[in-house]
Design a protein around this motif. Sequence first.
Motif, PDB file in Angstrom:
ATOM      1  N   ALA A  42      64.590  23.895  41.249  1.00 39.98           N
ATOM      2  CA  ALA A  42      64.324  25.175  41.917  1.00 39.98           C
ATOM      3  C   ALA A  42      65.295  26.260  41.453  1.00 39.98           C
ATOM      4  CB  ALA A  42      64.405  25.005  43.421  1.00 39.98           C
ATOM      5  N   ASP A  43      66.555  25.893  41.351  1.00 44.99           N
ATOM      6  CA  ASP A  43      67.552  26.881  40.911  1.00 44.99           C
ATOM      7  C   ASP A  43      67.280  27.374  39.506  1.00 44.99           C
ATOM      8  OD1 ASP A  43      68.744  26.637  43.295  1.00 44.99           O
ATOM      9  OD2 ASP A  43      70.521  25.510  42.604  1.00 44.99           O
ATOM     10  N   THR A  44      66.988  26.420  38.624  1.00 51.00           N
ATOM     11  CA  THR A  44      66.782  26.781  37.227  1.00 51.00           C
ATOM     12  C   THR A  44      65.540  27.650  37.065  1.00 51.00           C
ATOM     13  OG1 THR A  44      67.760  24.668  36.651  1.00 51.00           O
ATOM     14  CG2 THR A  44      66.632  25.833  34.901  1.00 51.00           C
ATOM     15  N   VAL A  45      64.469  27.256  37.734  1.00 51.11           N
ATOM     16  CA  VAL A  45      63.234  28.034  37.621  1.00 51.11           C
ATOM     17  C   VAL A  45      63.495  29.466  38.086  1.00 51.11           C
ATOM     18  CG1 VAL A  45      60.893  28.318  38.547  1.00 51.11           C
ATOM     19  CG2 VAL A  45      61.689  26.054  37.853  1.00 51.11           C
ATOM     20  N   ARG A  46      64.179  29.591  39.200  1.00 52.01           N
ATOM     21  CA  ARG A  46      64.445  30.914  39.737  1.00 52.01           C
ATOM     22  C   ARG A  46      65.300  31.728  38.754  1.00 52.01           C
ATOM     23  NH1 ARG A  46      66.893  30.061  45.018  1.00 52.01           N
ATOM     24  NH2 ARG A  46      66.107  28.365  44.495  1.00 52.01           N
ATOM     25  N   ALA A  51      65.996  36.140  35.598  1.00 53.80           N
ATOM     26  CA  ALA A  51      66.881  36.826  34.663  1.00 53.80           C
ATOM     27  C   ALA A  51      66.212  37.144  33.330  1.00 53.80           C
ATOM     28  CB  ALA A  51      68.126  35.974  34.420  1.00 53.80           C
ATOM     29  N   GLU A  52      65.220  36.366  32.945  1.00 50.68           N
ATOM     30  CA  GLU A  52      64.715  36.532  31.589  1.00 50.68           C
ATOM     31  C   GLU A  52      63.269  36.986  31.487  1.00 50.68           C
ATOM     32  OE1 GLU A  52      65.531  33.048  29.309  1.00 50.68           O
ATOM     33  OE2 GLU A  52      67.620  32.983  29.943  1.00 50.68           O
ATOM     34  N   THR A  53      62.571  37.092  32.578  1.00 51.10           N
ATOM     35  CA  THR A  53      61.202  37.590  32.472  1.00 51.10           C
ATOM     36  C   THR A  53      61.109  38.873  33.281  1.00 51.10           C
ATOM     37  OG1 THR A  53      60.433  36.400  34.417  1.00 51.10           O
ATOM     38  CG2 THR A  53      60.289  35.246  32.311  1.00 51.10           C
ATOM     39  N   GLY A  54      60.029  39.591  33.032  1.00 52.77           N
ATOM     40  CA  GLY A  54      59.908  40.861  33.723  1.00 52.77           C
ATOM     41  C   GLY A  54      58.483  41.367  33.674  1.00 52.77           C
ATOM     42  N   ALA A  55      58.341  42.619  33.295  1.00 56.21           N
ATOM     43  CA  ALA A  55      57.052  43.293  33.334  1.00 56.21           C
ATOM     44  C   ALA A  55      55.991  42.572  32.490  1.00 56.21           C
ATOM     45  CB  ALA A  55      57.214  44.729  32.848  1.00 56.21           C
ATOM     46  N   ARG A  56      56.428  42.043  31.344  1.00 55.23           N
ATOM     47  CA  ARG A  56      55.453  41.424  30.455  1.00 55.23           C
ATOM     48  C   ARG A  56      54.756  40.247  31.143  1.00 55.23           C
ATOM     49  NH1 ARG A  56      56.865  38.789  24.520  1.00 55.23           N
ATOM     50  NH2 ARG A  56      54.716  38.569  23.798  1.00 55.23           N
ATOM     51  N   LEU A  57      55.573  39.353  31.710  1.00 56.11           N
ATOM     52  CA  LEU A  57      54.995  38.185  32.369  1.00 56.11           C
ATOM     53  C   LEU A  57      54.170  38.601  33.582  1.00 56.11           C
ATOM     54  CD1 LEU A  57      54.882  35.089  32.327  1.00 56.11           C
ATOM     55  CD2 LEU A  57      56.791  35.083  33.931  1.00 56.11           C
ATOM     56  N   LYS A 103      57.380  28.359  44.007  1.00 58.01           N
ATOM     57  CA  LYS A 103      58.738  28.907  43.873  1.00 58.01           C
ATOM     58  C   LYS A 103      59.713  27.859  43.333  1.00 58.01           C
ATOM     59  CE  LYS A 103      58.479  32.629  47.207  1.00 58.01           C
ATOM     60  NZ  LYS A 103      57.076  32.475  47.683  1.00 58.01           N
ATOM     61  N   GLY A 104      59.240  27.081  42.378  1.00 54.76           N
ATOM     62  CA  GLY A 104      60.107  26.091  41.743  1.00 54.76           C
ATOM     63  C   GLY A 104      60.293  24.812  42.532  1.00 54.76           C
ATOM     64  N   GLN A 105      59.628  24.702  43.704  1.00 55.85           N
ATOM     65  CA  GLN A 105      59.777  23.475  44.510  1.00 55.85           C
ATOM     66  C   GLN A 105      58.822  22.402  43.979  1.00 55.85           C
ATOM     67  OE1 GLN A 105      61.926  23.464  47.142  1.00 55.85           O
ATOM     68  NE2 GLN A 105      62.402  25.637  47.117  1.00 55.85           N
ATOM     69  N   VAL A 106      59.163  21.840  42.822  1.00 58.31           N
ATOM     70  CA  VAL A 106      58.297  20.812  42.239  1.00 58.31           C
ATOM     71  C   VAL A 106      59.113  19.556  41.971  1.00 58.31           C
ATOM     72  CG1 VAL A 106      56.705  22.459  41.166  1.00 58.31           C
ATOM     73  CG2 VAL A 106      58.710  21.672  39.894  1.00 58.31           C
ATOM     74  N   SER A 107      58.375  18.466  41.729  1.00 58.34           N
ATOM     75  CA  SER A 107      59.052  17.178  41.516  1.00 58.34           C
ATOM     76  C   SER A 107      59.472  17.017  40.057  1.00 58.34           C
ATOM     77  CB  SER A 107      58.083  16.045  41.875  1.00 58.34           C
ATOM     78  OG  SER A 107      57.011  16.060  40.949  1.00 58.34           O
ATOM     79  N   PRO A 108      60.419  16.105  39.821  1.00 58.85           N
ATOM     80  CA  PRO A 108      60.769  15.809  38.427  1.00 58.85           C
ATOM     81  C   PRO A 108      59.547  15.388  37.609  1.00 58.85           C
ATOM     82  CG  PRO A 108      62.392  14.845  39.904  1.00 58.85           C
ATOM     83  CD  PRO A 108      61.291  15.400  40.769  1.00 58.85           C
ATOM     84  N   GLU A 109      58.651  14.661  38.231  1.00 56.90           N
ATOM     85  CA  GLU A 109      57.439  14.225  37.550  1.00 56.90           C
ATOM     86  C   GLU A 109      56.606  15.430  37.062  1.00 56.90           C
ATOM     87  OE1 GLU A 109      56.706  11.400  36.397  1.00 56.90           O
ATOM     88  OE2 GLU A 109      54.702  12.016  35.713  1.00 56.90           O
ATOM     89  N   PHE A 110      56.567  16.456  37.890  1.00 52.55           N
ATOM     90  CA  PHE A 110      55.849  17.671  37.507  1.00 52.55           C
ATOM     91  C   PHE A 110      56.473  18.266  36.236  1.00 52.55           C
ATOM     92  CE2 PHE A 110      55.255  22.207  37.312  1.00 52.55           C
ATOM     93  CZ  PHE A 110      53.915  22.383  37.622  1.00 52.55           C
ATOM     94  N   ARG A 146      58.639  26.389  28.228  1.00 50.54           N
ATOM     95  CA  ARG A 146      59.564  25.636  27.370  1.00 50.54           C
ATOM     96  C   ARG A 146      61.024  26.026  27.674  1.00 50.54           C
ATOM     97  NH1 ARG A 146      57.192  25.032  21.236  1.00 50.54           N
ATOM     98  NH2 ARG A 146      55.121  24.225  21.785  1.00 50.54           N
ATOM     99  N   ARG A 147      61.199  27.283  27.890  1.00 52.50           N
ATOM    100  CA  ARG A 147      62.543  27.767  28.195  1.00 52.50           C
ATOM    101  C   ARG A 147      63.074  27.105  29.466  1.00 52.50           C
ATOM    102  NH1 ARG A 147      67.239  29.418  26.824  1.00 52.50           N
ATOM    103  NH2 ARG A 147      68.160  31.151  27.931  1.00 52.50           N
ATOM    104  N   ILE A 148      62.194  26.999  30.452  1.00 49.87           N
ATOM    105  CA  ILE A 148      62.599  26.350  31.703  1.00 49.87           C
ATOM    106  C   ILE A 148      62.898  24.873  31.461  1.00 49.87           C
ATOM    107  CG2 ILE A 148      61.752  25.609  33.981  1.00 49.87           C
ATOM    108  CD1 ILE A 148      60.191  28.329  34.036  1.00 49.87           C
TER     109      ILE A 148
END
Lengths: 451, 321
Positions: A42-46, A51-57, A103-110, A146-148
């Motif tokens: 969750a932390d990493t996704v957030r 920090a790295e995406t914006g209007a484009r996404l 909001k990034g609340q996913v399992s490791p399997e996901f 991929r970045r995530i």
Amino acid sequence: MAEPAEKTPLESIPLAEPATALPVADAGIEAGVQALTPRTIADTVRRVLGAETGARLKAYLSTCTHCGLCAQACHFYLSNAHDPSYAPIGKIKHTLWELLKRKGQVSPEFIRQASLIAYTQCNMCRRCAIYCPLGIDVAYMISVVRRICRALGVTPLYLQDTVNSHSATHNQMWVKADEWVDTLQWQEEDARDEIPELRIPLEKEGADIMYSIIAPEPKFQAGLIYKAAVIMHVAGVDWTMPARPGWDNSDMAMYSGDYDIMGRIKRFHFDTAARLRVKKIVMGECGHAFRSVYDTGNRWLGWRMPPIETQHAIDFYYDLLTSGRIKVARKYEEPVTLHDPCNIVRGYGLHEKARYVVNALCEHFVEMTPNREYNYCCGAGGGVINCGPPYKQTRMRGNSVKARQLEATGVKVLIAPCHNCHSGLEDISQHYHLGLEVKFLADIMYEVMEK
Amino acid sequence: MFNSILFATTASPTCDDAAKVAFDLAKKYNAALHVFHVFGIPTRGASPFVTDVRTGEQETLDDDYMAWVKEEMKSTYAARMEGVNKAQIDCTVGAPATEILRKAWKEDVDLIVMGAHTRQDDVGAYRYRQIAGSTMQRVARGSRCPVLIVSRPCNTCFWYFNNIVFGADFTKASTAAFKFAYQTAKHIGSKLYLFHAIDLSEMRFGQTAGQEDIEQRITEARRQMEERYLSQMKEFDNFDVEVWEGIPHVEILKFAREKNADLIIMAHHTREVDPEKALLGSTVEQVVLRSACPVVSVNRLDKIQSGDVPLVQASKTETVP
């Protein structure tokens, strides 16, 4: 999967195979997944999205109408029984959208699944962007996934190994500094057998051109350096190659999502050209390196365009032929067809120049259909081939549509002016028993030019 | 005759025949011998793994594994190693042909010895050239020094060779091959057969070569033999010239059998663009696969000691004026 015992006729290359998940064991992904906790995910996704995406996404996500037109563009979809999970939009739905929605609340399997989808079931070839009525760049969204995954440490092992090499050696293949210079000297000596006064000028400050290549050339295909040297020599080009690291223009970090390393090696490449005070960089026949130099890597560093003029080999050959610096002694006689690499055709528009070069060198050019910006991907690009042997079957099954397209030309010589495409198409030719000889433009130019 | 020899091996029994010749040669000429093995990698890119040649299993490539393989190679060749003064065992990872050529360049060797087959079950099989020994082909094409290819047990050792057949095709590469053949024959004191086959396979459909035409070409070939090769030989008369017609590789093999040849020497063309000039290019590969005796492929002059200069080791033991 058992390989067909003999040559498969055109009709029997299945356009659609049943969509069964191929079991894969990837130590890199497994190790990464083991270390995950819901909190780190969750932390990493957030962090990445914030920090790295914006209007484009945001624009892409909010304009997509779920029309599904992108599906028909994807060779994975077309080759896998039109399984909607292979449609570009399906891949986004199973990865990025879920991450956002939850909001990034996913399992490791996901994350494991997301990683497999993003790294091995999408070549980031951007054919779907051509089909999307709104021009949504799905490849960009996959690169965010991929970045995530990279930030979470869930990357295919082989791909990560090449990135480690980039980081440690500034080249992709663990080529040691002395090996590089040795290889150039070796090829120069070989070439001088043919042209006694030929040189491969090293570290020549103020030369017009710095010629940079990707690490597989010195490692596996040293002969390509020989051919390039002959072309440069005959054309009377004032050129040089770096003797120190910085000669490799490739970039697997761009595909793994390791943007810090990507930025570092791109800067190093540009710095090397600046150090040598050259007017421009000419790059060998590689597609992804070009994407990294003029699109992804430079922009990560804050340059809208490369800080030093950068030219792909096709563009360079076009100049050499149109200006008469290279003359053709006798055109290549066997019929040839041309594969348009995604990164320099959809990505940069070199298709007409490529055709000019092919027609100037070859007697019989046969188009494959579809072609130009509608060409099917080789299945190797986007770092997928670099994910290694565990995914070879995924690539082969996922590209029967390419095999059909190639076989329909009836031609046995296939020009692929990109290293990734080259390797991917050789695999396809072998897997589907097409018996193609895959060549670079330099191979043909070297063969037919006046020396 | 040889200062430095590179023996490229799969480190498996398939290379035993080649190993015997390589070690014998090194002993005979007191040459430095580089025993060299290239790990194949299971991918096109760099790989953290290699496939172990004996077990076929995947191994992690690290210093330990490298050291272990070198140790294994050492024990495999321990018996043969006796009497070889300067032997060096090395291995690396990469594309085998490229690495072998790189090593040959680096160590400045004057002969490469290798087997023609990479797999044991290929031995004796009449494989087509796309399949059999692709590493051998690539090495033979790219090498600057002669390449000795051993695909069958060679019972006569290198210095016992009695009958050497030189397959001529009148190109630049062929001149290099001739020089090597001549010097080898002269040095060993064996008989040298200079042989050329007029290629009839190139005849177009519906056109057959008339006897007159063939004879004319034979006369021309003999003239070329005289001009290019015979004129180069000094104080050496233990030779014969023959010109036959047919399919070159078949004719050479027939000729070699008839003369009990124990070594065939031919040119291999690297970068001859004109296919007509490179008649023997693919012929070498065909000959290698079928020949009962070792074949040497030569394509360049620069690693062959020139003219009648005393041959390196020979000067000590034999009387050279």
